[in-house]
Motif scaffolding. Sequence first.
Motif, PDB file in Angstrom:
ATOM      1  N   ASP A  28       6.114  14.186   9.629  1.00 38.64           N
ATOM      2  CA  ASP A  28       5.690  12.896  10.158  1.00 38.64           C
ATOM      3  C   ASP A  28       6.891  12.150  10.725  1.00 38.64           C
ATOM      4  O   ASP A  28       7.881  11.901  10.034  1.00 38.64           O
ATOM      5  CB  ASP A  28       5.025  12.066   9.055  1.00 38.64           C
ATOM      6  N   ASP A  29       6.812  11.773  11.984  1.00 37.57           N
ATOM      7  CA  ASP A  29       7.934  11.117  12.650  1.00 37.57           C
ATOM      8  C   ASP A  29       8.244   9.737  12.086  1.00 37.57           C
ATOM      9  O   ASP A  29       9.314   9.180  12.365  1.00 37.57           O
ATOM     10  CB  ASP A  29       7.648  10.992  14.151  1.00 37.57           C
ATOM     11  N   ARG A  30       7.331   9.169  11.312  1.00 33.56           N
ATOM     12  CA  ARG A  30       7.614   7.871  10.710  1.00 33.56           C
ATOM     13  C   ARG A  30       8.576   7.965   9.535  1.00 33.56           C
ATOM     14  O   ARG A  30       9.144   6.962   9.096  1.00 33.56           O
ATOM     15  CB  ARG A  30       6.311   7.209  10.260  1.00 33.56           C
ATOM     16  N   VAL A  31       8.755   9.179   9.017  1.00 34.98           N
ATOM     17  CA  VAL A  31       9.702   9.397   7.933  1.00 34.98           C
ATOM     18  C   VAL A  31      11.104   9.483   8.520  1.00 34.98           C
ATOM     19  O   VAL A  31      11.343  10.183   9.501  1.00 34.98           O
ATOM     20  CB  VAL A  31       9.370  10.697   7.175  1.00 34.98           C
ATOM     21  N   GLY A  32      12.029   8.761   7.935  1.00 36.03           N
ATOM     22  CA  GLY A  32      13.415   8.800   8.379  1.00 36.03           C
ATOM     23  C   GLY A  32      14.213   9.813   7.580  1.00 36.03           C
ATOM     24  O   GLY A  32      14.087   9.885   6.360  1.00 36.03           O
ATOM     25  N   LEU A  39      20.222   3.788   7.156  1.00 37.32           N
ATOM     26  CA  LEU A  39      18.777   3.970   7.195  1.00 37.32           C
ATOM     27  C   LEU A  39      18.213   3.307   8.448  1.00 37.32           C
ATOM     28  O   LEU A  39      18.752   2.316   8.943  1.00 37.32           O
ATOM     29  CB  LEU A  39      18.131   3.343   5.962  1.00 37.32           C
ATOM     30  N   PRO A  40      17.100   3.835   8.966  1.00 30.70           N
ATOM     31  CA  PRO A  40      16.441   3.148  10.080  1.00 30.70           C
ATOM     32  C   PRO A  40      16.047   1.737   9.674  1.00 30.70           C
ATOM     33  O   PRO A  40      15.758   1.460   8.506  1.00 30.70           O
ATOM     34  CB  PRO A  40      15.213   4.023  10.337  1.00 30.70           C
ATOM     35  N   THR A 108      24.787  14.264   1.680  1.00 33.37           N
ATOM     36  CA  THR A 108      23.533  13.761   1.121  1.00 33.37           C
ATOM     37  C   THR A 108      22.530  13.498   2.234  1.00 33.37           C
ATOM     38  O   THR A 108      22.839  12.791   3.199  1.00 33.37           O
ATOM     39  CB  THR A 108      23.771  12.463   0.336  1.00 33.37           C
ATOM     40  N   LEU A 109      21.366  14.088   2.100  1.00 35.15           N
ATOM     41  CA  LEU A 109      20.250  13.825   3.006  1.00 35.15           C
ATOM     42  C   LEU A 109      19.381  12.752   2.360  1.00 35.15           C
ATOM     43  O   LEU A 109      18.898  12.928   1.238  1.00 35.15           O
ATOM     44  CB  LEU A 109      19.435  15.096   3.221  1.00 35.15           C
ATOM     45  N   THR A 110      19.197  11.641   3.059  1.00 35.41           N
ATOM     46  CA  THR A 110      18.384  10.534   2.545  1.00 35.41           C
ATOM     47  C   THR A 110      17.054  10.506   3.276  1.00 35.41           C
ATOM     48  O   THR A 110      17.010  10.558   4.511  1.00 35.41           O
ATOM     49  CB  THR A 110      19.102   9.193   2.726  1.00 35.41           C
ATOM     50  N   VAL A 111      15.970  10.438   2.507  1.00 34.90           N
ATOM     51  CA  VAL A 111      14.611  10.358   3.052  1.00 34.90           C
ATOM     52  C   VAL A 111      14.140   8.923   2.891  1.00 34.90           C
ATOM     53  O   VAL A 111      14.247   8.343   1.807  1.00 34.90           O
ATOM     54  CB  VAL A 111      13.657  11.307   2.302  1.00 34.90           C
ATOM     55  N   SER A 112      13.628   8.338   3.967  1.00 32.72           N
ATOM     56  CA  SER A 112      13.181   6.944   3.902  1.00 32.72           C
ATOM     57  C   SER A 112      11.844   6.782   4.600  1.00 32.72           C
ATOM     58  O   SER A 112      11.462   7.594   5.449  1.00 32.72           O
ATOM     59  CB  SER A 112      14.220   6.018   4.547  1.00 32.72           C
ATOM     60  N   VAL A 113      11.120   5.739   4.221  1.00 31.70           N
ATOM     61  CA  VAL A 113       9.833   5.417   4.848  1.00 31.70           C
ATOM     62  C   VAL A 113       9.825   3.926   5.156  1.00 31.70           C
ATOM     63  O   VAL A 113      10.583   3.155   4.555  1.00 31.70           O
ATOM     64  CB  VAL A 113       8.645   5.785   3.940  1.00 31.70           C
ATOM     65  N   PRO A 114       8.989   3.496   6.089  1.00 31.23           N
ATOM     66  CA  PRO A 114       8.912   2.062   6.370  1.00 31.23           C
ATOM     67  C   PRO A 114       8.524   1.272   5.127  1.00 31.23           C
ATOM     68  O   PRO A 114       7.695   1.714   4.319  1.00 31.23           O
ATOM     69  CB  PRO A 114       7.827   1.972   7.445  1.00 31.23           C
ATOM     70  N   ALA A 115       9.135   0.126   4.945  1.00 31.02           N
ATOM     71  CA  ALA A 115       8.813  -0.726   3.802  1.00 31.02           C
ATOM     72  C   ALA A 115       7.320  -1.023   3.784  1.00 31.02           C
ATOM     73  O   ALA A 115       6.731  -1.393   4.804  1.00 31.02           O
ATOM     74  CB  ALA A 115       9.612  -2.025   3.875  1.00 31.02           C
ATOM     75  N   GLY A 116       6.707  -0.852   2.636  1.00 29.77           N
ATOM     76  CA  GLY A 116       5.284  -1.114   2.489  1.00 29.77           C
ATOM     77  C   GLY A 116       4.392   0.053   2.840  1.00 29.77           C
ATOM     78  O   GLY A 116       3.184  -0.004   2.607  1.00 29.77           O
ATOM     79  N   ALA A 117       4.961   1.145   3.396  1.00 31.35           N
ATOM     80  CA  ALA A 117       4.142   2.313   3.760  1.00 31.35           C
ATOM     81  C   ALA A 117       3.791   3.113   2.508  1.00 31.35           C
ATOM     82  O   ALA A 117       4.492   3.070   1.490  1.00 31.35           O
ATOM     83  CB  ALA A 117       4.883   3.205   4.746  1.00 31.35           C
ATOM     84  N   SER A 118       2.703   3.857   2.587  1.00 34.51           N
ATOM     85  CA  SER A 118       2.272   4.708   1.477  1.00 34.51           C
ATOM     86  C   SER A 118       3.058   6.010   1.501  1.00 34.51           C
ATOM     87  O   SER A 118       2.939   6.803   2.445  1.00 34.51           O
ATOM     88  CB  SER A 118       0.777   5.003   1.586  1.00 34.51           C
ATOM     89  N   ALA A 119       3.888   6.221   0.470  1.00 33.49           N
ATOM     90  CA  ALA A 119       4.667   7.454   0.413  1.00 33.49           C
ATOM     91  C   ALA A 119       3.762   8.673   0.321  1.00 33.49           C
ATOM     92  O   ALA A 119       4.062   9.734   0.881  1.00 33.49           O
ATOM     93  CB  ALA A 119       5.618   7.407  -0.780  1.00 33.49           C
ATOM     94  N   ALA A 120       2.624   8.561  -0.368  1.00 40.60           N
ATOM     95  CA  ALA A 120       1.706   9.693  -0.509  1.00 40.60           C
ATOM     96  C   ALA A 120       1.094  10.098   0.825  1.00 40.60           C
ATOM     97  O   ALA A 120       0.706  11.244   1.016  1.00 40.60           O
ATOM     98  CB  ALA A 120       0.607   9.360  -1.512  1.00 40.60           C
ATOM     99  N   GLU A 121       1.014   9.146   1.757  1.00 35.14           N
ATOM    100  CA  GLU A 121       0.491   9.461   3.079  1.00 35.14           C
ATOM    101  C   GLU A 121       1.523  10.173   3.936  1.00 35.14           C
ATOM    102  O   GLU A 121       1.181  11.025   4.757  1.00 35.14           O
ATOM    103  CB  GLU A 121       0.052   8.178   3.785  1.00 35.14           C
ATOM    104  N   LEU A 122       2.800   9.870   3.723  1.00 35.00           N
ATOM    105  CA  LEU A 122       3.848  10.358   4.612  1.00 35.00           C
ATOM    106  C   LEU A 122       4.638  11.538   4.065  1.00 35.00           C
ATOM    107  O   LEU A 122       5.234  12.291   4.837  1.00 35.00           O
ATOM    108  CB  LEU A 122       4.829   9.217   4.924  1.00 35.00           C
ATOM    109  N   LEU A 123       4.667  11.728   2.740  1.00 33.17           N
ATOM    110  CA  LEU A 123       5.541  12.723   2.127  1.00 33.17           C
ATOM    111  C   LEU A 123       4.735  13.756   1.359  1.00 33.17           C
ATOM    112  O   LEU A 123       3.895  13.414   0.522  1.00 33.17           O
ATOM    113  CB  LEU A 123       6.534  12.039   1.180  1.00 33.17           C
ATOM    114  N   LEU A 124       5.002  15.012   1.634  1.00 32.94           N
ATOM    115  CA  LEU A 124       4.259  16.083   0.991  1.00 32.94           C
ATOM    116  C   LEU A 124       4.454  16.083  -0.520  1.00 32.94           C
ATOM    117  O   LEU A 124       3.497  16.289  -1.278  1.00 32.94           O
ATOM    118  CB  LEU A 124       4.683  17.427   1.588  1.00 32.94           C
TER     119      LEU A 124
END
Length: 420
Positions: A28-32, A39-40, A108-124
């Motif tokens: 998912d391109d929304r995942v940084g 961080l984005p 270190t590889l850092t994984v980030s998502v937009p604040a308030g986004a559902s991690a379960a929707e974006l991350l396997l």
Amino acid sequence: MTTRVGSTTDPRSRVDGLGWVSRAVFPDDRVGLTVGGALPAGHQAVARYAVVPSVARARFLVPLGSPRAGAASLLAYNALRPPKVRALRAVLGGLARFGQVGLAPFPTLTVSVPAGASAAELLLTERLAADLGGAPLLAACGVRPPDPNAKPTLQLFTADGRPRGYAKIGWNDATRALVTAEAVALRALRAVTGVPDHPTPPGLLTETAWADQVVAVIEPLPPGVRGVPVDDPPRIAALLAVARRGGPAGTPRPLAGSTFLTRLAGLADRAAAAEPAGARAVAAVSALGRRHGDTRVEFGHWHGDWVPWNLGWHAGQLVAWDWEHSGPDVPVGFDLAHDAFQRALVLRGESADAAASAVDGHLGRHGDRLGLDAAQRRLVADAYLVEMWLRTWRLADAGAGWNAALHPALLDVIEKRHSG
């Protein structure tokens, strides 16, 4: 899709193994994803991984945040690995016990998502944690060169380092078919629990469709499992138990008119419509029917990839994994043939011709213990080689590319055998 949020440090832009694995695990391109960068904007970090040993030569993504899980990702099932790999993982596992401090020398590889986004929707990993009961999970992942026939696999662990499962990711047509086939096989194998001599398969924990991928989570192997030696003799009782699913011997039937031969003919016709070499496969199936049509043989199931590196021992019981090529209604003896063929081709680096001769020798030495007479052994060998070329074509047609060791060499071998 939205525009990918990662900066130039996003490994998904790479063409190597790290790029391939990153795109599969984080589609998912929304995942940084950032390595050593900020961080984005508007993102919050949700996971961190040590990239071992470097971004340019990445081999492992080790989860940070739980030293026990990080260590377990490197040390679990180490006895199944080659000695050099085992030694390296032991050293890295010792470092991982100290958490991020111990692995600090690695990027270190850092994984980030937009604040308030559902991690379960974006991350396997988050999606699978929810599917497996909701307890938080950490994931480790091996990194290998891009391979259209390979499946990125997440090793899932609880925070205390307990193995929770292996998530196999089918990301193209070829690998989606393999992941689906293994899930089907493992569901069916639930019925053989406790069958004498049948190897213990891992359980299927869950399967899901996610981000245009097919994902199956396979039960962890027993912690104390040990691999079988690569020169392990064939285990005939286990092969028969797999073929018969613990039932009695089947009644031998002629090859002519069998659903097996009909299936081969259908695959060969599909190959001929898609690939110039497919016409040779059509001829090979026809020759197989002419040469062996009157021979009666028992049909049954097979594991489909019965080789020493897919087998182990635990508590006196044989364990078998990687059932993605399993299927019913093949001549009994196919797993014995495959064992010989792959040992020659993979372990000894021999040609397809030499590997076919190894099949003949293996069946000659052990086939009588499967109830195969000379005519049946010849049928099994010839039919197996045709089956293997059609598998090779099927994977290539689904996007995996040709196996250069088997195409076109295996067709040449088959034609030489049929003309002899």
